[in-house]
Enzyme design. Sequence first.
Site, short mmCIF file in Angstrom:
data_model
loop_
_atom_site.label_atom_id
_atom_site.label_comp_id
_atom_site.label_asym_id
_atom_site.label_seq_id
_atom_site.Cartn_x
_atom_site.Cartn_y
_atom_site.Cartn_z
N ARG A 108 0.83 -1.17 -0.12
CA ARG A 108 -0.08 0.09 0.13
C ARG A 108 0.98 1.33 -0.01
O ARG A 108 1.71 1.43 0.90
CB ARG A 108 -0.96 -0.07 1.32
CG ARG A 108 -1.52 1.38 1.50
CD ARG A 108 -2.81 1.20 2.32
NE ARG A 108 -3.80 0.56 1.89
CZ ARG A 108 -5.03 0.60 2.45
NH1 ARG A 108 -5.32 1.30 3.63
NH2 ARG A 108 -6.11 0.13 1.69
N HIS A 135 -7.38 0.89 -6.45
CA HIS A 135 -7.46 -0.12 -5.19
C HIS A 135 -8.31 -1.11 -5.78
O HIS A 135 -9.44 -1.52 -5.39
CB HIS A 135 -8.33 0.54 -4.31
CG HIS A 135 -8.21 0.02 -3.01
ND1 HIS A 135 -7.69 -0.76 -2.53
CD2 HIS A 135 -8.89 0.53 -1.49
CE1 HIS A 135 -7.65 -1.12 -1.10
NE2 HIS A 135 -8.66 -0.53 -0.64
N GLN A 138 -9.93 -4.01 -3.34
CA GLN A 138 -11.41 -3.33 -2.77
C GLN A 138 -12.35 -3.55 -3.95
O GLN A 138 -13.64 -4.08 -3.22
CB GLN A 138 -11.39 -1.87 -2.68
CG GLN A 138 -12.63 -1.48 -2.01
CD GLN A 138 -12.98 -1.95 -0.84
OE1 GLN A 138 -12.20 -1.81 0.21
NE2 GLN A 138 -14.04 -2.41 -0.62
N ASP A 226 -17.50 6.86 -1.22
CA ASP A 226 -16.05 7.00 -0.42
C ASP A 226 -15.96 8.29 0.15
O ASP A 226 -16.64 9.15 0.14
CB ASP A 226 -14.89 6.27 -1.21
CG ASP A 226 -13.69 6.13 -0.67
OD1 ASP A 226 -13.69 5.94 0.65
OD2 ASP A 226 -12.64 6.11 -1.58
N CYS A 265 -16.23 1.47 0.68
CA CYS A 265 -14.98 0.62 1.09
C CYS A 265 -14.70 0.59 2.48
O CYS A 265 -14.14 -0.25 3.01
CB CYS A 265 -13.91 0.96 0.07
SG CYS A 265 -13.26 2.68 0.32
N ARG A 293 -13.40 -8.83 1.41
CA ARG A 293 -11.82 -8.47 1.36
C ARG A 293 -10.88 -9.78 1.47
O ARG A 293 -10.17 -9.93 0.74
CB ARG A 293 -11.59 -7.29 2.35
CG ARG A 293 -12.06 -5.97 1.97
CD ARG A 293 -11.57 -5.46 0.69
NE ARG A 293 -10.31 -5.41 0.54
CZ ARG A 293 -9.36 -4.48 0.86
NH1 ARG A 293 -10.18 -3.20 1.41
NH2 ARG A 293 -8.12 -4.36 1.01
N1 CP Z 1 -11.22 -0.30 2.70
C1 CP Z 1 -9.93 -0.32 2.86
O1 CP Z 1 -8.97 -0.82 2.05
O2 CP Z 1 -9.79 -0.24 4.17
P1 CP Z 1 -8.43 0.01 5.00
O3 CP Z 1 -7.96 1.15 4.54
O4 CP Z 1 -8.77 -0.08 6.50
O5 CP Z 1 -7.15 -1.20 4.56
N1 NVA Z 2 -10.01 6.63 -1.35
C1 NVA Z 2 -9.64 6.10 0.27
C2 NVA Z 2 -9.95 4.82 0.27
C3 NVA Z 2 -9.55 4.06 1.74
C4 NVA Z 2 -9.41 2.73 1.74
C5 NVA Z 2 -8.05 6.52 0.43
O1 NVA Z 2 -7.31 6.42 -0.52
O2 NVA Z 2 -7.74 7.23 1.38
#
Ligand code: CP
Ligand code: NVA
Length: 308
Positions: A108, A135, A138, A226, A265, A293
């Site tokens: 990530r 993502h 997700q 989101d 998400c 997930r």
């Molecule tokens: N939806 C998602 O990716 O959650 P986290 O940021 O908690 O991993």
């Molecule tokens: N769009 C959000 C998703 C978090 C899972 C971010 O990037 O923070």
Amino acid sequence: MTRHFLNLGDAGAASVRAMLTDAQTRKLARAGWSKGRVDADAPLAGHVLAMIFEKNSTRTRVSFDMAMRQLGGSAIVMEAGGMQLGRGETIADTARVLSRMVDAIMIRTDDHAKIEELSAYADVPVINGLTDQSHPCQIMADLLTLAERGVLKPGMEMAWLGDGNNVLHSLIEAAGLLGFNIRVGGPDGYDPDAGFVERARAAGAQIRFTRDPAEAANGAQVIVTDCWVSMGQEGGAAKVAAMSPYQVNEALMAHAAPNAVFLHCLPAHRGEEVTDAVIDGPNSAVWDEAENRIHAQKSVLRWALGQL
Ligand code: CP
Ligand code: NVA
């Protein structure tokens, strides 16, 4: 060739479908089991996943760890700041070293170019656990959630409300691969990347834009939103003010199809992009979506390691 999962298109439509089928089958086969019990066939026994986090995470962290445990393997979780990566060791050297030590890497990060570089130097699969661009894991869970409800069909009408962000990019990619349509309701200046939109349209998906939230939601079978300010973004009052007409509340849901599925998400910012009444209401599928997930990523891992 090493299979990386940086975006849904790396797998392609047929593999995405195969992963969703596998995920549904495996999920059903372990219904009622304790969460840490290993699947009967333990398909990733002897395999280790390294996870690198440059941003916060709850779901991605726990779901990949649990996915590996359920598949009979294990995971190592690392914060980038605690690695030599955080002191200037190059991404390429990190990729070379981890490729000698583990069977797959999940990362990530912020800049999508970093995951592209990691995958270019890794001999083991690299999986995108979120970048500023996309993502895909997700969206595999989202697709699984819609498939379970019998909603995921060609021509499905989805509405996205709010920011044109990483999650929307992967949803648009999914629309192109699986042939569904998205109406994006959001403010001027916050549209998604045009490249994702053009590719999905070229593949036959209808991706439409409106500044009117009710028009976006009108008759939609799926309503998705989101957070308005993603991790690492400068939010500011101006963005929140621009986004506020696109809040998913009961009035907005009234424009959607009866029994429309609400997805998010998570983490949710209750009272901003979604109200309690919607996220805790009868249309909400967000807890299944979060659980999925695990199930979806088990199949992504199996695909990446050549088992699907
Ligand atoms: N939806 C998602 O990716 O959650 P986290 O940021 O908690 O991993
Ligand atoms: N769009 C959000 C998703 C978090 C899972 C971010 O990037 O923070």
